[in-house]
Design a protein around this motif. Structure first.
Motif, PDB file in Angstrom:
ATOM      1  N   VAL A 168      -4.213  17.220 -13.303  1.00 51.23           N
ATOM      2  CA  VAL A 168      -4.374  16.267 -12.196  1.00 51.23           C
ATOM      3  C   VAL A 168      -3.378  15.138 -12.385  1.00 51.23           C
ATOM      4  CG1 VAL A 168      -6.801  16.781 -11.747  1.00 51.23           C
ATOM      5  CG2 VAL A 168      -6.220  15.029 -13.434  1.00 51.23           C
ATOM      6  N   ARG A 169      -2.916  14.583 -11.272  1.00 50.30           N
ATOM      7  CA  ARG A 169      -1.961  13.473 -11.359  1.00 50.30           C
ATOM      8  C   ARG A 169      -2.669  12.198 -11.834  1.00 50.30           C
ATOM      9  NH1 ARG A 169       0.952  13.197  -5.666  1.00 50.30           N
ATOM     10  NH2 ARG A 169      -1.156  13.659  -4.928  1.00 50.30           N
ATOM     11  N   THR A 170      -1.969  11.414 -12.653  1.00 43.71           N
ATOM     12  CA  THR A 170      -2.538  10.159 -13.168  1.00 43.71           C
ATOM     13  C   THR A 170      -2.051   8.979 -12.324  1.00 43.71           C
ATOM     14  OG1 THR A 170      -0.739  10.067 -14.791  1.00 43.71           O
ATOM     15  CG2 THR A 170      -2.819  10.962 -15.527  1.00 43.71           C
ATOM     16  N   LEU A 171      -2.952   8.049 -12.083  1.00 41.11           N
ATOM     17  CA  LEU A 171      -2.651   6.886 -11.249  1.00 41.11           C
ATOM     18  C   LEU A 171      -1.605   5.981 -11.900  1.00 41.11           C
ATOM     19  CD1 LEU A 171      -6.285   6.073 -10.177  1.00 41.11           C
ATOM     20  CD2 LEU A 171      -4.404   6.478  -8.575  1.00 41.11           C
ATOM     21  N   CYS A 172      -0.754   5.391 -11.071  1.00 42.63           N
ATOM     22  CA  CYS A 172       0.240   4.420 -11.552  1.00 42.63           C
ATOM     23  C   CYS A 172      -0.498   3.148 -11.977  1.00 42.63           C
ATOM     24  CB  CYS A 172       1.238   4.107 -10.442  1.00 42.63           C
ATOM     25  SG  CYS A 172       2.393   2.774 -10.848  1.00 42.63           S
ATOM     26  N   SER A 173      -0.283   2.726 -13.215  1.00 44.36           N
ATOM     27  CA  SER A 173      -0.997   1.562 -13.747  1.00 44.36           C
ATOM     28  C   SER A 173      -0.551   0.252 -13.096  1.00 44.36           C
ATOM     29  CB  SER A 173      -0.790   1.467 -15.269  1.00 44.36           C
ATOM     30  OG  SER A 173       0.592   1.381 -15.570  1.00 44.36           O
ATOM     31  N   HIS A 174       0.618   0.269 -12.429  1.00 45.07           N
ATOM     32  CA  HIS A 174       1.143  -0.961 -11.835  1.00 45.07           C
ATOM     33  C   HIS A 174       0.535  -1.261 -10.459  1.00 45.07           C
ATOM     34  CE1 HIS A 174       4.310  -0.032 -14.811  1.00 45.07           C
ATOM     35  NE2 HIS A 174       4.430  -1.338 -14.881  1.00 45.07           N
ATOM     36  N   CYS A 175       0.067  -0.214  -9.758  1.00 40.89           N
ATOM     37  CA  CYS A 175      -0.342  -0.476  -8.369  1.00 40.89           C
ATOM     38  C   CYS A 175      -1.715   0.077  -7.987  1.00 40.89           C
ATOM     39  CB  CYS A 175       0.720   0.060  -7.404  1.00 40.89           C
ATOM     40  SG  CYS A 175       0.915   1.863  -7.430  1.00 40.89           S
ATOM     41  N   LYS A 176      -2.410   0.756  -8.896  1.00 37.26           N
ATOM     42  CA  LYS A 176      -3.710   1.323  -8.511  1.00 37.26           C
ATOM     43  C   LYS A 176      -4.685   0.210  -8.123  1.00 37.26           C
ATOM     44  CE  LYS A 176      -5.525   1.591 -13.250  1.00 37.26           C
ATOM     45  NZ  LYS A 176      -6.017   2.483 -14.316  1.00 37.26           N
ATOM     46  N   ALA A 177      -5.519   0.517  -7.124  1.00 33.07           N
ATOM     47  CA  ALA A 177      -6.428  -0.504  -6.595  1.00 33.07           C
ATOM     48  C   ALA A 177      -7.883  -0.069  -6.757  1.00 33.07           C
ATOM     49  CB  ALA A 177      -6.134  -0.746  -5.112  1.00 33.07           C
ATOM     50  N   PRO A 178      -8.765  -0.986  -7.231  1.00 32.40           N
ATOM     51  CA  PRO A 178     -10.176  -0.616  -7.413  1.00 32.40           C
ATOM     52  C   PRO A 178     -10.902  -0.448  -6.079  1.00 32.40           C
ATOM     53  CG  PRO A 178      -9.835  -2.944  -7.902  1.00 32.40           C
ATOM     54  CD  PRO A 178      -8.486  -2.367  -7.645  1.00 32.40           C
ATOM     55  N   HIS A 179     -11.918   0.403  -6.098  1.00 28.29           N
ATOM     56  CA  HIS A 179     -12.672   0.685  -4.873  1.00 28.29           C
ATOM     57  C   HIS A 179     -14.083   1.096  -5.287  1.00 28.29           C
ATOM     58  CE1 HIS A 179     -13.868   2.550  -1.117  1.00 28.29           C
ATOM     59  NE2 HIS A 179     -14.051   3.702  -1.730  1.00 28.29           N
ATOM     60  N   GLU A 180     -15.086   0.399  -4.748  1.00 30.73           N
ATOM     61  CA  GLU A 180     -16.474   0.706  -5.086  1.00 30.73           C
ATOM     62  C   GLU A 180     -17.011   1.785  -4.149  1.00 30.73           C
ATOM     63  OE1 GLU A 180     -19.936  -2.166  -6.483  1.00 30.73           O
ATOM     64  OE2 GLU A 180     -19.856  -2.082  -4.298  1.00 30.73           O
ATOM     65  N   LEU A 181     -17.527   2.862  -4.750  1.00 31.71           N
ATOM     66  CA  LEU A 181     -18.071   3.963  -3.961  1.00 31.71           C
ATOM     67  C   LEU A 181     -19.451   3.605  -3.407  1.00 31.71           C
ATOM     68  CD1 LEU A 181     -17.320   7.209  -6.028  1.00 31.71           C
ATOM     69  CD2 LEU A 181     -16.356   6.604  -3.809  1.00 31.71           C
TER      70      LEU A 181
END
Length: 585
Positions: free
Chosen positions: A471-484
């Motif tokens: 699976v692709r890993t998220l970019c640590s510089h731009c990933k954004a949190p989101h509450e499910l």
């Protein structure tokens, strides 16, 4: 002549303020571990013997010892100036009415920000004082320089002030256009050799390969169609189309690749396989080349095998401690068969190489049979399968068992003959590692039984099965949190891996560090099924894959999907990536 003398800039260039006693550029690159001191000495000697006395930075970049970016960053340190990324370049031209595109091209300088009193410039050469004076005179402002990669400055000037032509466009215009106009795909061999040996074609193919490395691509696809030639890069498992050369260059580009891979350029009716070895940006790169004939010419795929880019480390591959303990327990067995399963491109080979790297000790003899040998590992005897001379997996295995190995790695179990020899090798005291194409770990048992392996032999030899996906890993510089939402979390199955009703997960955004994709790199999601007595009894009773899976889960196997959800909670990847990877299986 000392290093500082060789490393200095021409006397006609005035030094920036504060750079009177600057450290040699080569020494900065050595200190930053971008170049080996011995390699620097070799390039310095080459510079000293050259009639042109090319600058050390330019020479290092031209020879492919270090990247142009490394040189530019070292220049910024040397000149005590900031380094500027291409992402900071303006979207619209600045001072367009006062400064010509030609002057900017010659100066390799790009205005990036202006105020009433100052002007910021991105420059390739921070020591060109004449350039600074010219801009100050024309704009009547104080000029502040920042160092940038020369090619990025050139591209931005063309985009903002010129005709927007890129490097590919520049290489395929002018004399090249006249020369290749009307070239037929079916040109004779000598014509093809002549076309492929032209400097613009050589530079064009080199540019395609270099850009692929900078984009972290794993594969380069060159595909001729009726009206166009398409070049695509596979980055983190996803294909991206890039700017491609014109259709008329298909024969020349493909012939150039075939010449580099030592393939027969006259043979255009049959598939061919070859290998290209290059040294680019100080790294040894292997390209595995495959050609197949299509309706409109030969389609070429180059698999990039960058040994330095492969992390032979279970932690970096994504193995958590509890799962790794189970896998290493199977690896520690003195004999038996350990399988790694998954579809093509799921990282099975990398996992096996990591296991071999851990097992590779002076008192252990390891033999591998592979098709092809992707990475050469010191201390391990690796055999390349060659079906055209009847060196198949089965034939090679028969011979290597007599070579007294402790561990045998088989690239893939494809048929009953190979499976039976693997079983016999395991029964006679060898540890056998191999791969199999199945969707999950329990299905591997059914696959081997369907091939014709006897159940009593399978239960005696199989020590464990690892199934995996990437699976692709998220970019640590731009990933954004989101509450499910609680309902969504429950629907996705998060209640199996966390007690938090509304867990926080991360979404991809996109920035300059990840090429606006939101992802950088890939990681494994896995499930490990060690063979236990209850599972062996089920196999002897001819149980199906569903029954074996239920028993494995009862024995403590964590499903691959749940392993992926744990990585989602850790902010490593996304729910969508885990769903995509597990559903594809």
């Amino acid at each position: 002549m000392d290093t500082a003398e060789l490393d200095r800039e021409p006397k006609t260039k005035a030094r920036p303020h504060g750079a009177s006693a600057r450290v040699p550029l080569g020494q900065i690159l050595v200190d930053r571990q971008k170049i080996d001191p011995n390699e620097l000495d070799r390039v310095l000697r080459l510079q000293a013997s050259s009639a042109t006395r090319e600058r050390i930075g330019s020479l290092l970049s031209t020879l492919g010892v270090v990247s142009a970016r490394d040189v530019a960053q070292a220049l910024a340190i040397q000149a005590d100036l900031p380094f500027v990324e291409a992402s900071a370049f303006p979207e619209m031209p600045i001072l367009e009415e006062r400064i010509s595109a030609r002057f900017l091209r010659d100066a390799r300088a790009l205005p990036i920000e202006e105020s009433d009193t100052s002007l910021s410039l991105a420059v390739a050469d921070p020591y060109d004082q004449f350039l600074v004076q010219s801009f100050e005179l024309v704009t009547n402002r104080r000029v502040q320089c920042m160092v940038a990669v020369g090619s990025e400055v050139d591209s931005a000037i063309e985009r903002l002030y010129g005709s927007g032509r890129t490097q590919v466009a520049q290489l395929t215009e002018g004399s090249l256009e006249a020369q290749f106009e009307g070239e037929a795909v079916g040109a004779d061999v000598q014509q093809l050799k002549d076309l492929a040996s032209e400097a613009p074609v050589i530079r064009l193919v080199s540019l395609i390969i270099t850009n692929a490395l900078e984009a972290r691509a794993s594969d380069i696809h060159v595909e001729p169609f009726e009206n166009r030639l398409i070049v695509r890069y596979r980055i983190d498992g996803v294909l991206h189309e890039i700017e491609s050369p014109p259709k008329r260059l298909s024969a020349a580009v493909i012939s150039r690749v075939k010449i580099m891979a030592n393939l027969d350029i006259a043979e255009r009716r049959l598939p061919q396989d070859g290998r290209i070895r290059l040294r680019i940006q100080g790294k040894e790169i292997d390209l595995r080349v495959s050609t197949v004939p299509t309706m409109h010419g030969e389609s070429v795929v180059m698999r990039i095998l960058d040994k330095g880019g492969v992390a032979l480390n279970f932690d970096k591959l994504g193995f958590e401690s509890d799962l790794l303990e189970r896998f290493q327990s199977a690896l520690a067995q003195p004999n038996g068969i350990l399988l790694v399963t998954g579809p093509t491109g799921s990282g099975k080979t990398t996992t096996l190489y990591t296991a071999l790297d851990q097992l590779n000790k002076p008192d252990v003899k390891i033999l591998t049979v592979e098709d092809p040998v992707e990475y050469q590992m010191p201390g391990i005897n690796q055999i390349q399968v060659k079906p055209q001379i009847d060196l198949t997996f089965a034939n090679a295995l028969r011979s290597i068992v007599r070579q007294d190995p402790d561990i045998i790695m088989i690239g893939e179990i494809r048929d009953l003959e190979t499976a039976e020899i693997a079983v016999q090798a395991a029964l006679t005291g060898h540890l056998v590692l191999s791969t199999l194409h199945t969707n999950d770990a329990p299905a591997s048992v059914s696959r081997l039984l369907d091939m014709g392996v006897e159940d009593y032999l399978l239960t005696s030899t199989l020590v464990g099965v690892l199934a995996q996906r990437l699976v692709r890993t998220l970019c640590s510089h731009c990933k954004a949190p989101h509450e499910l939402h609680e309902e969504d979390a429950r629907e996705f199955g998060f209640n199996r891996v966390t007690e938090i009703p509304r867990p926080v997960v991360y979404k991809p955004v996109g920035c300059s560090h990840c090429g606006n994709t939101g992802f950088v790199g890939r990681i494994c999601i896995v499930e490990m099924m060690p063979m236990t007595e209850p599972l062996r009894r089920l196999i002897m009773k001819k149980a199906n894959a569903s029954e074996i899976r239920a028993a494995a889960l009862a024995e403590g196997m964590q499903p691959m999907y749940d392993n992926g959800l744990r990585k989602v909670l850790a902010g490593i990847t996304t729910v969508e990536e885990v769903l995509r990877a597990t559903r594809e299986g």
